[in-house]
Design a protein around this motif. Sequence first.
Motif, PDB file in Angstrom:
ATOM      1  N   SER A 109     -79.905 -15.138  30.170  1.00 46.91           N
ATOM      2  CA  SER A 109     -79.677 -16.443  29.561  1.00 46.91           C
ATOM      3  C   SER A 109     -78.378 -17.124  29.947  1.00 46.91           C
ATOM      4  N   GLU A 110     -77.290 -16.353  30.123  1.00 44.13           N
ATOM      5  CA  GLU A 110     -76.038 -17.037  30.444  1.00 44.13           C
ATOM      6  C   GLU A 110     -75.383 -16.424  31.668  1.00 44.13           C
TER       7      GLU A 110
ATOM      8  N   ARG B 286     -66.819 -20.809  33.937  1.00 43.13           N
ATOM      9  CA  ARG B 286     -66.202 -21.544  32.816  1.00 43.13           C
ATOM     10  C   ARG B 286     -64.705 -21.727  33.038  1.00 43.13           C
ATOM     11  N   ASP B 287     -64.078 -20.776  33.690  1.00 43.19           N
ATOM     12  CA  ASP B 287     -62.652 -20.854  33.980  1.00 43.19           C
ATOM     13  C   ASP B 287     -62.443 -21.763  35.185  1.00 43.19           C
TER      14      ASP B 287
ATOM     15  N   THR C 170     -78.625 -25.378  35.512  1.00 38.59           N
ATOM     16  CA  THR C 170     -77.395 -26.011  35.017  1.00 38.59           C
ATOM     17  C   THR C 170     -77.345 -25.887  33.495  1.00 38.59           C
ATOM     18  N   GLN C 171     -76.307 -26.471  32.926  1.00 39.14           N
ATOM     19  CA  GLN C 171     -76.123 -26.467  31.467  1.00 39.14           C
ATOM     20  C   GLN C 171     -77.321 -27.082  30.741  1.00 39.14           C
ATOM     21  N   ASN C 172     -77.968 -28.068  31.379  1.00 39.59           N
ATOM     22  CA  ASN C 172     -79.116 -28.754  30.770  1.00 39.59           C
ATOM     23  C   ASN C 172     -80.447 -28.143  31.185  1.00 39.59           C
ATOM     24  N   ASP C 173     -80.418 -26.886  31.659  1.00 39.14           N
ATOM     25  CA  ASP C 173     -81.625 -26.162  32.092  1.00 39.14           C
ATOM     26  C   ASP C 173     -82.340 -26.838  33.260  1.00 39.14           C
ATOM     27  N   VAL C 174     -81.596 -27.541  34.094  1.00 40.02           N
ATOM     28  CA  VAL C 174     -82.162 -28.166  35.288  1.00 40.02           C
ATOM     29  C   VAL C 174     -82.042 -27.169  36.445  1.00 40.02           C
TER      30      VAL C 174
ATOM     31  N   LYS D 261     -77.040 -20.513  34.019  1.00 39.67           N
ATOM     32  CA  LYS D 261     -78.120 -19.609  33.616  1.00 39.67           C
ATOM     33  C   LYS D 261     -78.869 -19.157  34.859  1.00 39.67           C
ATOM     34  N   ILE D 262     -79.353 -17.911  34.807  1.00 39.73           N
ATOM     35  CA  ILE D 262     -80.173 -17.375  35.894  1.00 39.73           C
ATOM     36  C   ILE D 262     -81.439 -16.784  35.288  1.00 39.73           C
TER      37      ILE D 262
END
Length: 180
Positions: free
Chosen positions: A68-69, A74-75, A107-111, A149-150
Amino acid sequence: MKSHSLYRIFGTLILLLVLSSCSSNLDFDQINDVKLKPVIVTNLAYFDVKSSQFITNGREQNLIVAFSEFDAFRDSYFRDSLKKAELNFEYTNTINRAFTIELIMLTQNDVPVYSIPFNVPAYTGVDNKVIKIDVFENAKLDVFKSTVKIIFSIRMGPGPAINGGSLKLRSGATIYLELE
């Protein structure tokens, strides 16, 4: 007496050589030009899916394994220092069926922004490894940096009834940084 004066002459010559050796002014501003280029090798993902996991209520099923993540980026300091990444994958199949596996980066928006397909042949009694390396540089590296996400999508191909075994993945990443 002669040997004593000979030692004295040699000693004086050595002392003169040492005192007149070359030296230069130290430039402490060179520290501003230092670039460190560390290489980091790390594990990325691992799974070992038993053949029984492809059967639900007596029926063969496709299986999706999701991670999921993926928060490596993030850094911002790490993200900005990353210059290249190599993803290494090794699949071992001991199930008598072929598989199509797709790694999907989101991506962050599940794209979905990138996918890596793998075709893993059916096990026939001999070693059955599939090895793949995917290199991320330049514009492709920017796509990799946007990944949060992967998902691994595993689809089983048609064939005879499953008779045991497993499908294993070992993967790692080689990360090339440039620190200034």
